[in-house]
Structures are given as structure tokens and as C-alpha cells.
Design a protein around this motif. Structure first.
Motif, short mmCIF file in Angstrom:
data_model
loop_
_atom_site.label_atom_id
_atom_site.label_comp_id
_atom_site.label_asym_id
_atom_site.label_seq_id
_atom_site.Cartn_x
_atom_site.Cartn_y
_atom_site.Cartn_z
N GLY A 129 0.98 -1.53 0.23
CA GLY A 129 -0.21 0.31 0.25
C GLY A 129 0.62 1.17 0.21
O GLY A 129 0.70 2.55 -1.14
N VAL A 130 1.79 1.00 0.53
CA VAL A 130 2.87 2.17 0.22
C VAL A 130 3.57 2.65 -0.65
O VAL A 130 3.49 3.72 -1.45
CB VAL A 130 4.72 2.17 1.97
N HIS A 131 4.14 1.88 -1.05
CA HIS A 131 4.78 1.58 -2.77
C HIS A 131 3.34 2.04 -3.05
O HIS A 131 4.06 3.38 -4.23
CB HIS A 131 4.93 0.30 -3.37
N LEU A 132 1.93 1.71 -3.13
CA LEU A 132 1.52 2.03 -4.66
C LEU A 132 0.98 3.46 -4.40
O LEU A 132 0.38 4.31 -5.61
CB LEU A 132 0.20 1.03 -4.68
N PHE A 133 0.49 4.08 -2.88
CA PHE A 133 0.38 5.33 -2.52
C PHE A 133 1.45 6.82 -3.08
O PHE A 133 0.85 7.73 -3.77
CB PHE A 133 -0.48 5.44 -0.85
N GLY A 134 2.36 6.36 -3.54
CA GLY A 134 3.27 6.89 -3.26
C GLY A 134 3.25 6.85 -5.02
O GLY A 134 4.26 7.94 -5.60
N MET A 135 3.22 5.64 -5.54
CA MET A 135 3.27 6.38 -7.77
C MET A 135 1.64 6.95 -7.29
O MET A 135 2.05 7.65 -8.76
CB MET A 135 3.29 4.50 -7.75
N TYR A 136 0.73 6.72 -6.64
CA TYR A 136 -0.25 7.96 -7.21
C TYR A 136 -0.14 8.41 -7.08
O TYR A 136 -0.53 9.82 -7.48
CB TYR A 136 -1.36 7.39 -6.18
N SER A 182 8.09 18.66 -14.14
CA SER A 182 6.23 17.78 -13.93
C SER A 182 6.62 16.69 -12.98
O SER A 182 5.49 15.97 -12.77
CB SER A 182 5.85 17.41 -15.31
N PHE A 183 7.75 16.30 -12.48
CA PHE A 183 7.81 15.50 -11.72
C PHE A 183 8.42 15.68 -10.32
O PHE A 183 9.10 16.62 -10.44
CB PHE A 183 9.44 14.73 -12.80
N PHE A 184 7.98 15.28 -9.56
CA PHE A 184 7.92 15.04 -8.18
C PHE A 184 8.23 13.84 -7.65
O PHE A 184 8.48 13.05 -7.62
CB PHE A 184 6.55 15.55 -7.55
N ARG A 185 9.17 14.07 -6.51
CA ARG A 185 9.93 13.22 -5.75
C ARG A 185 8.83 12.35 -4.76
O ARG A 185 7.87 13.14 -4.41
CB ARG A 185 11.33 13.19 -5.48
N ALA A 186 8.30 10.89 -4.99
CA ALA A 186 8.00 10.53 -4.38
C ALA A 186 8.29 10.16 -2.54
O ALA A 186 9.72 10.42 -2.20
CB ALA A 186 8.19 8.60 -4.26
N THR A 187 7.42 10.49 -1.72
CA THR A 187 7.44 10.61 -0.15
C THR A 187 6.41 9.33 0.33
O THR A 187 6.49 9.03 1.49
CB THR A 187 6.89 12.16 -0.15
N ILE A 227 6.86 -9.87 -6.63
CA ILE A 227 5.89 -8.10 -7.28
C ILE A 227 6.17 -6.92 -5.61
O ILE A 227 6.47 -5.57 -6.09
CB ILE A 227 4.04 -8.58 -6.59
N LEU A 228 6.83 -7.18 -4.24
CA LEU A 228 6.83 -6.71 -3.80
C LEU A 228 8.36 -6.05 -3.98
O LEU A 228 8.47 -5.16 -3.55
CB LEU A 228 6.72 -7.40 -2.33
N THR A 229 9.18 -6.80 -4.47
CA THR A 229 10.90 -6.57 -4.98
C THR A 229 10.37 -5.55 -6.15
O THR A 229 11.52 -4.57 -6.11
CB THR A 229 11.35 -8.08 -5.16
N VAL A 230 9.75 -6.17 -6.84
CA VAL A 230 9.56 -4.87 -8.09
C VAL A 230 8.50 -3.34 -7.10
O VAL A 230 9.40 -2.63 -8.10
CB VAL A 230 8.92 -5.31 -8.76
N LEU A 231 8.10 -3.52 -6.59
CA LEU A 231 7.24 -2.34 -5.86
C LEU A 231 8.45 -1.22 -5.30
O LEU A 231 8.72 -0.25 -5.20
CB LEU A 231 6.37 -2.43 -5.80
N THR A 232 9.00 -2.02 -4.26
CA THR A 232 9.72 -1.53 -3.77
C THR A 232 11.62 -1.16 -4.52
O THR A 232 11.92 0.00 -4.37
CB THR A 232 10.88 -2.55 -2.92
N VAL A 233 11.33 -1.58 -5.94
CA VAL A 233 12.93 -0.74 -6.33
C VAL A 233 11.82 0.28 -6.96
O VAL A 233 12.66 1.21 -6.94
CB VAL A 233 13.41 -2.01 -7.46
N LEU A 238 12.08 6.57 -7.28
CA LEU A 238 11.44 7.51 -7.32
C LEU A 238 11.98 8.69 -6.72
O LEU A 238 10.95 9.43 -6.73
CB LEU A 238 9.64 7.02 -7.45
N THR A 239 12.29 7.86 -5.45
CA THR A 239 12.48 9.17 -4.44
C THR A 239 13.45 10.03 -4.65
O THR A 239 13.75 11.32 -4.16
CB THR A 239 12.01 8.11 -3.27
N PHE A 240 14.82 9.70 -6.06
CA PHE A 240 15.99 9.97 -6.35
C PHE A 240 16.44 10.34 -5.13
O PHE A 240 16.89 12.19 -5.00
CB PHE A 240 15.03 11.21 -7.45
#
Length: 289
Positions: A129-136, A182-187, A227-233, A238-240
């Protein structure tokens, strides 16, 4: 102890919200988690008579060494004669030792593996959920959608951002996230990208170590772990964040240094997959933004 550890780890998700302030220090849910853990630890030491037994390793020597070094560093503030600097040192040093004590208790107390396992499993599930919300949020910030930003009511973040307390109370202080065009760093749900990066590295470590050591994963579902490994990477990328880069390469160097040569081949395979995921993510981000 199982409940105390669970509260301690889960409370980090609410670190941007203060319950109340002690002067310039914001007391958050994470502090409440720390207090619960310390209370259980002290009860076991004082009431139950449990003895702290520390492993004789370089890691343990380093933990005590850094605690001693922080105290020795008081020499300069004391000799400076500057009351403001001395007060700041006392506040910073006490807070640092307050955190280091957590590591010392965890190392010295006999904590059942199942107690740790339950909490880590919970974090791995929550990480999806944390990763998906960060991407959203990256999309939401660009398009001004709901939940694009969280307001922060912590006096500490207000000070760092140059806000006054009136701004904090009015909810004008938001998560810290620089944008490039138009790119924001993920939080995600954290205060800033580096905090999300640290969380991602914890999750990545929990996934990587069992794989390298041919041990059972915390969650016994191969598809979930992939799936979790891919989302985590992706989330980590995306945090840059320089914190992310430093922790990631530090983890790889440590893995190469401690694992046998056969395991190094598995590690190279992981690095290859991670590289492909990052290249694909970068292509999508560059195309979209």
C-alpha cells in the motif's frame, strides 16, 4: 514484547503527526512506540531480573563505540563557553542516545524470533500500500488530485521549512518534495523522500537476506515476494534520494563481503533484474514527465 515491537514499527507511519510538543521537540506516535518498548524492556530487566547478554561482534562494539564517541564530542561545546551551543548539544546528544538505547536493548534482550517475524510480515504487507500510494501521489501532484499532499503538524518540520507555528496550526506545512519540471520526488506517507527511501531499504533487505541464504521468506508466497520486490525497487528509484543510493550500494557491498562466492552469483542475478526494472521505470517517468 511482541505487541511492543509491533507498536514500535507500525508507529513510524504516523511520524509526521505530533501529539504534542516539548519545547521544540515534537512527540509523535513513534515516540509513544519507543516508550512502550522501553517500558517492557525495563520491566524485564528490573522486575523480572533478566540480564542483558550482548553478542561479541564488531557490530556490537561499533554500537557502543558510537555512543561513547557522542559523549566525548561534548568536549568542544564545553570548551566553547557558548550556552546556546551547549544546550543544543545536550538536546541532540540525549535524543541520539535515546535512539541508540533501542538498538542496545534489542541486542541484549532475549527476544523470540516469532516476535520479530510477526512485525516484519506486517510491514511487508503494508509496504504494498505504501508503494502504490507513493506512485499515485506523483500523478496526483502533477494533476492536482486528492491526497496529493499531506499536511504536517510537527514543529520540527516547520522549523526546517522556515514556517512559523501559525502556518503549522493552519495546515500549510506539507511534505517535502522537490520537483523537476512536472516530476515530483516520491514521499508516500512519509515526510520526505529520504524517509521513504530508508523504509524501502528495510523492505528490500527483508526480501534479499532470506533469498541469499536459502532460508524461508517471511511471507511464503513467491508471487507476493516478486511483486513486492519490483514495487520496492520502483518506489526506491522514484525517491531520487542520495540516501537511497548510499543505502542500496552499502547493502550490495555488505552482501558481497559476507556471502560465499556461490551466493554472489545469485546476487549478480538480482542486480541484473533490478537494473532492468530501474531502466524501464526511468523510461516511463521520462516519457510521462
Amino acid at each position: 514484547m511482541k505487541t511492543a515491537i509491533f507498536i514500535l514499527f507500525i508507529s513510524q507511519f504516523f511520524g509526521i503527526y505530533q501529539l504534542f510538543a516539548l519545547n521544540t521537540y515534537p512527540v509523535t506516535m513513534f515516540d509513544m512506540g519507543m516508550i512502550v518498548f522501553y517500558a517492557v524492556a525495563m520491566k524485564r530487566i528490573i522486575w523480572d531480573g533478566e540480564t542483558l547478554v550482548f553478542p561479541r561482534t564488531m557490530a556490537m562494539v561499533s554500537i557502543f563505540g558510537i555512543a561513547v564517541a557522542s559523549i566525548i564530542s561534548a568536549i568542544n561545546p564545553i570548551l566553547s563557553g557558548d550556552p546556546v551551543q551547549q544546550l543544543q548539544f545536550i538536546k541532540t546528544c540525549v535524543h541520539f542516545l535515546y535512539l541508540v538505547l533501542l538498538v542496545i536493548f534489542c541486542a541484549g534482550l532475549k527476544i523470540n524470533i516469532t516476535d520479530w517475524k510477526f512485525t516484519i510480515q506486517s510491514l511487508l504487507i503494508a509496504a504494498i500500500g505504501v508503494h502504490l500510494f507513493g506512485m499515485y501521489q506523483l500523478v496526483a501532484r502533477a494533476l492536482d488530485l486528492p491526497l496529493a499532499w499531506f499536511s504536517i503538524n510537527s514543529i520540527a518540520f516547520a522549523g526546517r521549512g522556515g514556517y512559523d507555528m501559525a502556518s503549522v496550526n493552519q495546515g500549510e506545512v506539507r511534505q517535502l518534495s522537490l520537483n523537476f519540471g512536472s516530476f515530483f520526488r516520491a514521499t508516500s506517507i512519509f515526510s520526505e523522500p529520504s524517509s521513504l527511501a530508508a523504509f524501502c531499504m528495510f523492505i528490500l533487505t527483508a526480501l534479499l537476506v532470506p533469498f541469499l541464504r536459502d532460508a524461508r521468506h517471511f511471507i511464503h508466497n513467491h508471487r507476493f515476494n516478486v511483486i513486492l520486490t519490483v514495487l520496492t525497487v520502483i518506489s526506491l528509484f522514484l525517491t531520487f534520494s542520495l540516501t537511497a543510493a548510499a543505502l542500496f550500494f552499502g547493502l550490495l557491498i555488505f552482501a558481497f563481503a559476507t556471502e560465499r562466492s556461490k551466493k554472489s552469483l545469485k546476487l549478480l542475478k538480482i542486480i541484473g533484474i533490478i537494473t532492468l526494472v530501474i531502466i524501464a521505470t526511468n523510461f516511463v517517468v521520462e516519457y510521462a514527465t
